[in-house]
Design an enzyme around this catalytic site. Structure first.
Site, PDB file in Angstrom:
ATOM      1  CB  VAL A  51     134.083  45.720  53.902  1.00 35.26           C
ATOM      2  CG1 VAL A  51     134.703  45.400  55.251  1.00 35.26           C
ATOM      3  CG2 VAL A  51     132.802  44.930  53.700  1.00 35.26           C
ATOM      4  CG  ASP A 106     144.257  56.497  51.339  1.00 40.89           C
ATOM      5  OD1 ASP A 106     145.072  56.077  50.487  1.00 40.89           O
ATOM      6  OD2 ASP A 106     143.474  55.758  51.956  1.00 40.89           O
ATOM      7  N   GLY A 149     134.885  49.486  59.348  1.00 44.17           N
ATOM      8  CA  GLY A 149     133.747  48.593  59.515  1.00 44.17           C
ATOM      9  C   GLY A 149     133.005  48.504  58.191  1.00 44.17           C
TER      10      GLY A 149
END
Ligand SMILES: *[C@@H]1O[C@H](CO)[C@@H](O)[C@H](O)[C@H]1NC(C)=O
Ligand SMILES: *[C@@H]1O[C@H](CO)[C@@H](O)[C@H](O)[C@H]1NC(C)=O
Ligand SMILES: *[C@@H]1O[C@H](CO)[C@@H](O)[C@H](O)[C@H]1NC(C)=O
Length: 868
Positions: free
Chosen positions: A543, A660, A547
């Site tokens: 998750v 990231d 979404g």
């Protein structure tokens, strides 16, 4: 005394003569002479760029100094390769020229560098101008800012090959456009490099008996690709300082063939017909072929697509070297240019005569209005009728040049920026205005130490969300806030001006397909539902902020994929979705997770990726029920991830910053190959109204570059910092942040650096692997990780250096004896780009000889014609 002086002088003279003839011989042997001008416009002193090339001030070449002023850029875009020459400019308020004395009967490269930015309060969007070089019109009504926006680049380089000038003077004239009020002209850098005669004539496509003479025309370089290979920086190009780019962004369709690199012991034999200046070794020693399956190959064309301007003749140069097969009629193929046969039955070995000999072929094609929608298609297909041994085709390099028209004109219109990009930028500017301070700031003061202002607020949010997700046992990518900005890399975003943006109708799918350049598949919702058992909860494998992610089987159950379905209730994300498709579809690398396709139907936004059977790196170290990975596996995974990031930073045309990097974004396939995923926060290229992107801090807490916090300027060194944290995680087997530990140990980055400084880092090595790490390997690894965490980005190594050091660490672990050779090789000529310092006195590059004495003396030496 006098005699002594005289002999001294003679000695000096002889030395100078010797030295200059040596220089000439060296220059000749690489096909060029040492005359060149490398000019940083608007700069008052010389400067060195990140490749170690020296750029000289421009004022002595100005023919009419009164019409121009030097200016400095007010903002430095993080994707600029170097401050020199981009941070200074010459701004022209009226027509003005540079005058260079150049050798006659000699072709010249002319490169113009433009960085559209605010210069002394001038609006970058007001720069509209024409540029001429003697009688040739190079640009007309040119807007650098529109062009940069359309190409999603921060800066623009235009390269021309000028046919020899008659008089010995080259005048480069800048004229502000009269069609725009307040228009001005500017330029940041000018390079004039003497080049060998590399153009003679080209075969007219469709008229194989007709040859087009090229030598009397000037050309503009549009594309220069190292097919099947990687970006080649100017410093690696045999003195001609050309740049060669990766070809993948231009490949059409999903069938990209396969790439291969020549064995180390294949010798590339240059010859008088194909001297080394035609293309460097790196171009000829990598290739793209169609693939191993003759049936598949018969049914497709290996195709590249390029945006071009109409009403010009183009020269398409193909570079070939078959280092895989050595006999005639083994690999025979047809070459098509814009749907016409340029060459039937091409057989590289028959042309070259032997395995290691490179060849190139030039074809000319005129592109008129309407034909091919301003695109140039290049396609290869096996010549089945020749019954070759293999149904295959090969290409090593491709160059496309535009020829001046009969009026001596090379200028085309400005490109039309994608409406999607314009829209996304405006949205981003609206949405992401910084928020005010909050009282929660002090809560984590002890952790973030010294981080100020809203950055703290951001980190609190990230921290809280991070912990919450931790508690739920789900993984999430925090802060997917910004759309990324497409990486259309100079060609693909032209179609959007015709269609309206509407994320909710399936009508946009063809639009999306075209954005993706046909590189990824379009799935129907039916297929997706079938693949995921109608989005059954049992299929959920993750998750994220976007979404849920499902595992699915497509193509009749033969292929496992990961299906990311955006939360249907969320309005946000349409632009993210579109830009993600546009960008990801063009990135292909063994160590990046590939986007296979997308589905956009009934308001659903679904992305389909490669399925990674072994999940995230994190769950194999300390999270989850898996047995911990061995030290060697960890090292190999770190090396794979470093390769993926290195590719993002340098392999593509423009630097792509991941933003990231963390152990949950490093995925593992069934063979434990590491793949970097989730470049959803990635950022390429420019933003003309710079500030908004640079001021929002993104990423995951625990991995965030402190300098990025402080200065809010993004560079690829922020990824290096985060990757350093990943390295320490792999070594220490603990999370980047562990709030349950004593305060000084909460942040792994701080704690590991503290221990490293105190010399007791060994105590915090993961006990599961402690006995497996050799002490040399450990030292190299820890030192590399520590350097990644340097406070200042400048002090951190590049991803390429990190990669090298990790490979070295692996050698030290496996084969300490070979490691010494590896180190010696690096000491030798095979030094990566980042190793070139800025030691101005010694660098020799680009065919120009650099002295650290008086620049004027150097120039007179450089421009003295050598009577070629
Ligand atoms: C190309 O040439 C044709 C015929 O001369 C002309 O009608 C058309 O406008 C030109 N197109 C462009 C984009 O210049
Ligand atoms: C390959 O391209 C040529 C030229 O455009 C075309 O005629 C041919 O049908 C194509 N072949 C395949 C298999 O797509
Ligand atoms: C390019 O310009 C030159 C000089 O004006 C001219 O001689 C030549 O024919 C032009 N090339 C083409 C292809 O028209």
């Amino acid at each position: 005394m006098k005699d002594e002086l005289r002999s001294h002088l003679w000695f000096h003279l002889v030395c100078i003569c010797l030295a200059s003839s040596i220089i000439r011989i060296l220059g000749k042997s690489s096909g060029i002479d040492s005359e060149s001008y490398v000019i940083a416009c608007g700069s008052s002193s010389r400067g060195t760029d990140s490749d170690g090339r020296v750029w000289w001030p421009d004022s002595k070449f100005l023919a009419s100094p009164a019409n121009s002023v030097p200016a400095a850029a007010q903002f430095q875009d993080p994707s600029l390769p170097s401050t020199v020459p981009y941070m200074s400019a010459r701004v022209f308020t009226a027509q003005s020229s540079y005058k260079f004395s150049v050798p006659s009967r000699t072709r010249l490269w002319l490169r113009l560098h433009f960085y559209p930015s605010a210069y002394s309060d001038l609006d970058p969007s007001n720069a509209y101008f024409a540029v001429t070089a003697n009688e040739f019109a190079l640009m007309n009504n040119f807007s650098a800012s529109i062009t940069a926006q359309a190409l999603t680049q921060a800066y623009i380089i235009r390269e021309f090959s000028l046919t020899p000038v008659g008089s010995g003077d080259l005048n480069i004239t800048f004229t502000p456009s009269t069609a725009h009020d307040g228009a001005y002209a500017f330029v940041n850098g000018i390079e004039i490099i003497r080049m060998p005669d590399m153009f003679e004539q080209a075969t007219m496509v469709g008229f194989s008996d007709q040859a087009v003479p090229v030598d009397g025309s000037s050309l503009q370089t549009l594309y220069r690709l190292n097919v099947g290979g990687q970006y080649i920086p100017p410093t690696n190009d045999s003195g001609l300082t050309r740049t060669w780019y990766d070809d993948t962004p231009y490949l059409f369709g999903a069938a990209a063939g396969v790439t291969s690199a020549a064995d180390k012991n294949v010798r590339v034999q240059y010859s008088p017909d194909v001297p080394e200046y035609i293309a460097p070794l790196d171009v000829y020693s990598t290739a793209r072929t169609m693939g191993p399956d003759p049936k598949v190959n018969q049914n497709y064309n290996l195709t590249w697509v390029f945006q071009i301007d109409v009403n010009f003749t183009y020269i398409v140069r193909f570079h070939f070297l078959d280092f895989l097969l050595g006999k005639v009629n083994q690999r025979v193929f047809d070459i098509f240019v814009n749907n016409q046969t340029a060459q039937a039955s091409a057989d590289v070995i028959a042309w070259s005569g032997s395995e290691g000999a490179p060849v190139y072929k030039d074809f000319a094609t005129y592109v008129s209005n309407g034909a091919g929608d301003e695109q140039l298609w290049v396609a290869l297909h096996p010549s089945v009728s020749m019954k070759p041994e293999y149904y295959d085709a090969i290409l090593n390099g491709l160059e496309i040049f535009k020829m001046n028209d009969s009026n001596g004109n090379l200028a085309g219109p400005n490109p039309v920026p994608s409406q999607m990009l314009v829209h996304a930028e405006a949205e981003a500017a609206k949405k992401f205005a910084p928020s005010g301070p909050s009282s929660t700031g002090q809560v984590i003061g002890g952790i973030a130490g010294g981080v100020l202002g809203f950055a703290i607020v951001v980190s609190v949010c990230l921290f809280v969300r991070h912990r919450r997700n931790e508690a739920n046992g789900t993984e999430s990518r925090v802060g997917k806030w910004l759309p990324l900005y497409g990486s259309s890399r100079a060609s693909t975003t032209t179609t959007t001006s015709k269609s309206t943006i509407s994320g909710k109708s399936s009508g946009t799918s063809s639009h999306l397909s075209s954005l993706a350049g046909g590189l990824c598949r379009h799935f129907s919702l039916f297929e997706i539902k079938h693949a995921t058992k109608n989005f059954d909860e049992s299929q959920v494998i993750g998750v994220g902020g976007f979404g849920k992610v499902y595992k699915g089987m497509i193509d009749g159950g033969s292929t496992a994929v990961a299906i990311k379905r955006s939360n249907p209730s969320s309005e946000q994300g349409v632009h993210e979705f579109q830009t993600e498709i546009e960008m990801l579809s063009k990135l292909r690398h063994k160590h990046l997770v590939s986007l296979i396709g997308f589905c956009e139907e009934d308001g659903e936004m679904i992305l389909v990726y490669d399925y990674m059977a072994n999940g995230t790196l994190r769950e194999h170290m300390y999270k989850g029920n898996n047995p911990p990975l061995s030290w060697k596996q960890r090292l190999e995974i770190c090396i794979g991830a470093a390769r993926g990031l290195h590719y993002l930073h340098t392999g593509a045309k423009y630097t792509i910053i991941h933003r990231d990097v963390k152990t949950t974004n490093i995925l593992l396939d069934e063979r434990w190959v590491a793949k970097v995923s989730d470049f959803g926060l990635s950022k390429t290229g420019p933003n003309l109204n710079q500030t908004h992107v640079s001021t929002v801090v993104k990423g995951s807490f625990g991995y965030l570059d402190p300098e990025y916090f402080r200065r809010q300027q993004l560079t690829e060194k922020s990824d290096v910092y985060s990757f350093g944290v990943v390295l320490f995680e792999a070594l220490c087997g603990r999370p980047a942040l562990n709030p349950s530990l004593p305060k000084e140990q909460v942040s792994l980055a701080d704690w590991a650096r503290h221990c490293h400084r105190k010399g007791n880092l060994e105590h915090i090595i993961d006990p599961h692997i402690k006995g497996q790490v050799s002490s040399e390997c450990y030292r190299k690894f820890a030192e590399t990780a520590e350097k990644c965490l340097a406070d200042r980005g400048l002090d951190r190594p590049s991803m390429g250096d990190v990669l090298w050091n990790l490979e070295f660490a692996l050698q030290l672990q496996e084969n300490p004896d070979d490691a010494a050779d590896l180190a010696a090789e690096r000491e030798g000529h095979d030094v990566p780009r980042s190793m070139f310092g800025t030691d101005e006195g010694t660098a020799v590059s680009g065919g120009e000889i650099q002295h650290d004495s008086n620049p004027n003396a150097v120039f007179s030496q450089l421009v003295n014609p050598s009577g070629r």
